[in-house]
Design a protein around this motif. Structure first.
Motif, PDB file in Angstrom:
ATOM      1  N   ILE A   1       0.853  -1.191   0.000  1.00 50.90           N
ATOM      2  CA  ILE A   1       0.000   0.000   0.000  1.00 50.90           C
ATOM      3  C   ILE A   1       0.884   1.234   0.000  1.00 50.90           C
ATOM      4  CG2 ILE A   1      -0.191   0.071   2.534  1.00 50.90           C
ATOM      5  CD1 ILE A   1      -3.091   1.058   2.132  1.00 50.90           C
ATOM      6  N   PHE A   2       0.508   2.219  -0.775  1.00 51.85           N
ATOM      7  CA  PHE A   2       1.227   3.481  -0.766  1.00 51.85           C
ATOM      8  C   PHE A   2       0.267   4.600  -1.152  1.00 51.85           C
ATOM      9  CE2 PHE A   2       1.922   3.786  -5.406  1.00 51.85           C
ATOM     10  CZ  PHE A   2       1.742   2.462  -5.781  1.00 51.85           C
ATOM     11  N   ARG A   3       0.637   5.813  -0.791  1.00 52.47           N
ATOM     12  CA  ARG A   3      -0.260   6.937  -1.017  1.00 52.47           C
ATOM     13  C   ARG A   3       0.487   8.097  -1.645  1.00 52.47           C
ATOM     14  NH1 ARG A   3      -2.400   8.418   4.897  1.00 52.47           N
ATOM     15  NH2 ARG A   3      -3.006  10.422   3.991  1.00 52.47           N
ATOM     16  N   ASP A   4      -0.250   8.898  -2.404  1.00 51.19           N
ATOM     17  CA  ASP A   4       0.261  10.127  -2.983  1.00 51.19           C
ATOM     18  C   ASP A   4      -0.553  11.253  -2.353  1.00 51.19           C
ATOM     19  OD1 ASP A   4       0.806  12.391  -4.531  1.00 51.19           O
ATOM     20  OD2 ASP A   4       1.019  11.249  -6.366  1.00 51.19           O
ATOM     21  N   ASN A   5       0.012  11.899  -1.358  1.00 53.92           N
ATOM     22  CA  ASN A   5      -0.738  12.907  -0.625  1.00 53.92           C
ATOM     23  C   ASN A   5      -1.092  14.111  -1.496  1.00 53.92           C
ATOM     24  OD1 ASN A   5      -0.831  11.522   1.865  1.00 53.92           O
ATOM     25  ND2 ASN A   5       1.255  12.196   2.344  1.00 53.92           N
ATOM     26  N   ALA A   6      -0.256  14.419  -2.458  1.00 53.31           N
ATOM     27  CA  ALA A   6      -0.547  15.557  -3.332  1.00 53.31           C
ATOM     28  C   ALA A   6      -1.801  15.303  -4.163  1.00 53.31           C
ATOM     29  CB  ALA A   6       0.644  15.836  -4.230  1.00 53.31           C
ATOM     30  N   LYS A   7      -2.058  14.041  -4.445  1.00 56.16           N
ATOM     31  CA  LYS A   7      -3.220  13.666  -5.253  1.00 56.16           C
ATOM     32  C   LYS A   7      -4.354  13.097  -4.410  1.00 56.16           C
ATOM     33  CE  LYS A   7      -0.547  12.597  -9.436  1.00 56.16           C
ATOM     34  NZ  LYS A   7      -0.229  11.539 -10.440  1.00 56.16           N
ATOM     35  N   ASN A   8      -4.153  13.050  -3.095  1.00 53.75           N
ATOM     36  CA  ASN A   8      -5.157  12.437  -2.200  1.00 53.75           C
ATOM     37  C   ASN A   8      -5.584  11.065  -2.703  1.00 53.75           C
ATOM     38  OD1 ASN A   8      -5.387  14.629  -0.301  1.00 53.75           O
ATOM     39  ND2 ASN A   8      -6.520  15.748  -1.870  1.00 53.75           N
ATOM     40  N   THR A   9      -4.602  10.282  -3.075  1.00 55.83           N
ATOM     41  CA  THR A   9      -4.861   8.972  -3.667  1.00 55.83           C
ATOM     42  C   THR A   9      -4.069   7.903  -2.923  1.00 55.83           C
ATOM     43  OG1 THR A   9      -5.273   9.944  -5.839  1.00 55.83           O
ATOM     44  CG2 THR A   9      -4.743   7.606  -5.779  1.00 55.83           C
ATOM     45  N   VAL A  10      -4.733   6.777  -2.711  1.00 60.61           N
ATOM     46  CA  VAL A  10      -4.077   5.625  -2.118  1.00 60.61           C
ATOM     47  C   VAL A  10      -4.122   4.479  -3.120  1.00 60.61           C
ATOM     48  CG1 VAL A  10      -6.197   4.827  -0.952  1.00 60.61           C
ATOM     49  CG2 VAL A  10      -3.950   4.133  -0.079  1.00 60.61           C
ATOM     50  N   TYR A  11      -3.048   3.719  -3.154  1.00 62.97           N
ATOM     51  CA  TYR A  11      -2.908   2.622  -4.104  1.00 62.97           C
ATOM     52  C   TYR A  11      -2.702   1.311  -3.340  1.00 62.97           C
ATOM     53  CZ  TYR A  11      -1.818   6.542  -7.199  1.00 62.97           C
ATOM     54  OH  TYR A  11      -1.847   7.728  -7.896  1.00 62.97           O
ATOM     55  N   LEU A  12      -3.083   0.228  -3.985  1.00 62.66           N
ATOM     56  CA  LEU A  12      -2.807  -1.097  -3.457  1.00 62.66           C
ATOM     57  C   LEU A  12      -2.236  -1.935  -4.600  1.00 62.66           C
ATOM     58  CD1 LEU A  12      -3.037  -2.918  -0.904  1.00 62.66           C
ATOM     59  CD2 LEU A  12      -5.154  -3.809  -1.915  1.00 62.66           C
ATOM     60  N   GLN A  13      -0.940  -2.191  -4.537  1.00 58.12           N
ATOM     61  CA  GLN A  13      -0.285  -3.055  -5.508  1.00 58.12           C
ATOM     62  C   GLN A  13      -0.410  -4.496  -5.025  1.00 58.12           C
ATOM     63  OE1 GLN A  13       1.174  -2.372  -8.522  1.00 58.12           O
ATOM     64  NE2 GLN A  13       1.438  -4.584  -8.724  1.00 58.12           N
ATOM     65  N   MET A  14      -1.048  -5.313  -5.815  1.00 60.07           N
ATOM     66  CA  MET A  14      -1.300  -6.697  -5.431  1.00 60.07           C
ATOM     67  C   MET A  14      -0.550  -7.621  -6.373  1.00 60.07           C
ATOM     68  SD  MET A  14      -5.384  -6.484  -4.574  1.00 60.07           S
ATOM     69  CE  MET A  14      -5.861  -6.248  -6.282  1.00 60.07           C
ATOM     70  N   ASP A  15       0.400  -8.346  -5.846  1.00 65.44           N
ATOM     71  CA  ASP A  15       1.204  -9.299  -6.617  1.00 65.44           C
ATOM     72  C   ASP A  15       0.955 -10.710  -6.110  1.00 65.44           C
ATOM     73  OD1 ASP A  15       3.760  -6.815  -6.383  1.00 65.44           O
ATOM     74  OD2 ASP A  15       2.489  -7.209  -8.108  1.00 65.44           O
ATOM     75  N   SER A  16       1.358 -11.679  -6.915  1.00 65.76           N
ATOM     76  CA  SER A  16       1.206 -13.092  -6.544  1.00 65.76           C
ATOM     77  C   SER A  16      -0.217 -13.385  -6.062  1.00 65.76           C
ATOM     78  CB  SER A  16       2.218 -13.457  -5.451  1.00 65.76           C
ATOM     79  OG  SER A  16       3.539 -13.217  -5.883  1.00 65.76           O
ATOM     80  N   LEU A  17      -1.171 -12.922  -6.826  1.00 67.68           N
ATOM     81  CA  LEU A  17      -2.567 -13.069  -6.418  1.00 67.68           C
ATOM     82  C   LEU A  17      -2.985 -14.523  -6.375  1.00 67.68           C
ATOM     83  CD1 LEU A  17      -3.975 -10.005  -8.296  1.00 67.68           C
ATOM     84  CD2 LEU A  17      -4.339 -10.451  -5.869  1.00 67.68           C
ATOM     85  N   LYS A  18      -3.863 -14.827  -5.411  1.00 71.37           N
ATOM     86  CA  LYS A  18      -4.370 -16.176  -5.204  1.00 71.37           C
ATOM     87  C   LYS A  18      -5.885 -16.177  -5.361  1.00 71.37           C
ATOM     88  CE  LYS A  18      -0.847 -16.959  -1.641  1.00 71.37           C
ATOM     89  NZ  LYS A  18      -0.614 -17.334  -0.217  1.00 71.37           N
ATOM     90  N   PRO A  19      -6.471 -17.306  -5.658  1.00 72.76           N
ATOM     91  CA  PRO A  19      -7.942 -17.353  -5.758  1.00 72.76           C
ATOM     92  C   PRO A  19      -8.635 -16.843  -4.494  1.00 72.76           C
ATOM     93  CG  PRO A  19      -6.997 -19.328  -6.727  1.00 72.76           C
ATOM     94  CD  PRO A  19      -5.858 -18.583  -6.098  1.00 72.76           C
ATOM     95  N   GLU A  20      -8.028 -17.066  -3.354  1.00 71.01           N
ATOM     96  CA  GLU A  20      -8.641 -16.608  -2.107  1.00 71.01           C
ATOM     97  C   GLU A  20      -8.585 -15.094  -1.932  1.00 71.01           C
ATOM     98  OE1 GLU A  20      -6.336 -19.012  -2.466  1.00 71.01           O
ATOM     99  OE2 GLU A  20      -4.882 -18.990  -0.792  1.00 71.01           O
ATOM    100  N   ASP A  21      -7.916 -14.401  -2.829  1.00 68.08           N
ATOM    101  CA  ASP A  21      -7.942 -12.935  -2.805  1.00 68.08           C
ATOM    102  C   ASP A  21      -9.178 -12.381  -3.509  1.00 68.08           C
ATOM    103  OD1 ASP A  21      -4.418 -13.041  -3.381  1.00 68.08           O
ATOM    104  OD2 ASP A  21      -5.428 -12.589  -1.485  1.00 68.08           O
ATOM    105  N   THR A  22      -9.952 -13.251  -4.125  1.00 64.35           N
ATOM    106  CA  THR A  22     -11.160 -12.819  -4.813  1.00 64.35           C
ATOM    107  C   THR A  22     -12.122 -12.173  -3.831  1.00 64.35           C
ATOM    108  OG1 THR A  22     -10.975 -14.505  -6.528  1.00 64.35           O
ATOM    109  CG2 THR A  22     -13.176 -13.616  -6.093  1.00 64.35           C
TER     110      THR A  22
END
Length: 115
Positions: A69-90
């Protein structure tokens, strides 16, 4: 009021990656906590990851080492980078932001991990 616009969900194969984003607008001063929860069918909503304005980050044990998780305060935006996704992440992933006026939730973006 704070308005949240989420994007980035979709269908991905196991082992793949997705990046979610959540842009806040409106009364965005002092957005202390920004983060993500998720809710799978038939299950309770659960914390995925949060980040504070002071830089503290929390992850659910199930996503540690795979999600960032990371955020860009200037843009008031938060991101979630999801790697190695699994079926249980659905699940439907919901953005949350908190300021002194209260908690605000996005409408959610669906993530499906399936071959």
């Amino acid at each position: 009021q704070v308005q949240l616009v989420e994007s980035g969900g979709g269908l991905v194969q196991p082992g793949g990656s997705l990046r979610l984003s959540c842009a806040a607008s409106g009364m965005t001063f002092s957005l202390n906590v920004m983060g993500w929860y998720r809710q799978a069918p038939g299950k309770q909503r659960e914390l995925v990851a949060t980040t504070t304005s002071a830089g503290m980050v929390t992850y659910a044990d199930s996503v540690k080492g795979r999600f960032t998780i990371f955020r860009d305060n200037a843009k008031n935006t938060v991101y979630l980078q999801m790697d190695s996704l699994k079926p249980e992440d659905t699940a439907v992933y919901l953005c949350i932001v908190k300021n002194v006026l209260g908690d605000y939730w996005g409408q959610g973006t669906r993530v499906t991990v399936s071959s």
